[in-house]
Motif scaffolding. Sequence first.
Motif, mmCIF file in Angstrom:
data_model
loop_
_atom_site.group_PDB
_atom_site.id
_atom_site.type_symbol
_atom_site.label_atom_id
_atom_site.label_comp_id
_atom_site.label_asym_id
_atom_site.label_seq_id
_atom_site.Cartn_x
_atom_site.Cartn_y
_atom_site.Cartn_z
ATOM 1 N N ARG A 170 0.828 -1.211 0.000
ATOM 2 C CA ARG A 170 0.000 0.000 0.000
ATOM 3 C C ARG A 170 0.860 1.258 0.000
ATOM 4 N N HIS A 171 2.004 1.168 0.654
ATOM 5 C CA HIS A 171 2.909 2.309 0.734
ATOM 6 C C HIS A 171 4.308 1.845 0.347
ATOM 7 N N LYS A 172 4.956 2.595 -0.512
ATOM 8 C CA LYS A 172 6.317 2.277 -0.938
ATOM 9 C C LYS A 172 7.228 3.453 -0.584
ATOM 10 N N ILE A 173 8.381 3.109 -0.026
ATOM 11 C CA ILE A 173 9.380 4.118 0.329
ATOM 12 C C ILE A 173 10.660 3.804 -0.442
ATOM 13 N N ALA A 174 11.160 4.765 -1.205
ATOM 14 C CA ALA A 174 12.426 4.601 -1.921
ATOM 15 C C ALA A 174 13.575 4.893 -0.963
ATOM 16 N N VAL A 175 14.521 3.959 -0.877
ATOM 17 C CA VAL A 175 15.627 4.083 0.070
ATOM 18 C C VAL A 175 16.963 3.898 -0.647
ATOM 19 N N HIS A 176 18.032 4.070 0.121
ATOM 20 C CA HIS A 176 19.416 3.873 -0.366
ATOM 21 C C HIS A 176 19.790 4.901 -1.427
ATOM 22 N N ILE A 177 19.310 6.107 -1.275
ATOM 23 C CA ILE A 177 19.584 7.169 -2.248
ATOM 24 C C ILE A 177 20.854 7.906 -1.834
ATOM 25 N N PRO A 178 21.893 7.940 -2.680
ATOM 26 C CA PRO A 178 23.090 8.707 -2.332
ATOM 27 C C PRO A 178 22.732 10.179 -2.149
ATOM 28 N N PRO A 179 23.258 10.820 -1.114
ATOM 29 C CA PRO A 179 22.925 12.232 -0.901
ATOM 30 C C PRO A 179 23.167 13.105 -2.117
ATOM 31 N N GLY A 180 24.237 12.823 -2.854
ATOM 32 C CA GLY A 180 24.542 13.636 -4.021
ATOM 33 C C GLY A 180 23.590 13.434 -5.189
ATOM 34 N N GLU A 181 22.770 12.379 -5.133
ATOM 35 C CA GLU A 181 21.812 12.096 -6.207
ATOM 36 C C GLU A 181 20.371 12.344 -5.777
ATOM 37 N N MET A 182 20.186 12.897 -4.579
ATOM 38 C CA MET A 182 18.841 13.037 -4.036
ATOM 39 C C MET A 182 17.943 13.884 -4.931
ATOM 40 N N ALA A 183 18.429 15.024 -5.399
ATOM 41 C CA ALA A 183 17.593 15.910 -6.216
ATOM 42 C C ALA A 183 17.173 15.214 -7.511
#
Length: 277
Positions: free
Chosen positions: A236-249
């Motif tokens: 029902r809910h999906k959270i995207a994780v493991h995102i490098p800080p430099g690629e967040m935007a």
Amino acid sequence: NREWFDMQSAKQFAARFVMLWAVSLPLQADITITQLANEGAIISSGDARVMIDGMVVEPYSVYGGLPQTAVPDYQSASGAFAGIDLALSSHRHHDHHQPRFACSFLQGSAEVHFYSGSQVLGLTREKCRDFVTTSPRVHEVAPQRGQPEIIEGDGYRVTVFPLSHGTRKYARIQNNGHLIEIGGMKVLHIGDAAMDPTDFIHAGLAEVALDVALIPFWYFQPGPGSEVIDGYIKARHKIAVHIPPGEMAEVKEHLGSNYPDVLILENPLDEASFSPN
């Protein structure tokens, strides 16, 4: 033929796996997910608190760590890190488990129990041998296909099952998926699972009604990840994780355009709450 046999075996494993999840769940209540570094999270409901891939403090490669202001609480198992009942690590890679900091956290708490595979425990033992060897709070898990392991405590139950990390140099990396049942809800964490539908078939995940799934952001990029999500991670809910800080935007822009319902907890210690209904 072999293909038919493999599919029948996968269905049998899946049916056995789903039966393990048919047992009554803890009473329904809201849950809160607190983002840590990379795929780290604290999942809590009432007094029950489970932390997975959360023993990461230092940045590693392109991936992040904890803010310095949070490190004292981490080391003393206080503040946001107080009251953790269960700590889990999906696999040995440094962006998921940092042995030196695992030792400081586990020894800073008098209550938390730690479960992981032999590779993770072996690395941790190198940093605090006596504690890992003798503590009754450190436990090895060794789930196999069709033979998951169950961890139960007051207010939670966790099903641990293998998911391949990949091929070639990654083939020998033990990577465990975790189905965390807490507050009457099901939360899925897959570690760095390869985007291979076969593993998810064997795990029986296509038949499980998930409430929340923590999914590495690259599953949402063009390629096989979307097939795995559509077929086997029906949450029902999906959270995207493991995102490098430099690629967040960049990742936020992509998900906003293509997966607007997917949530991002941008910073360590950001929280999101979910209700059973």
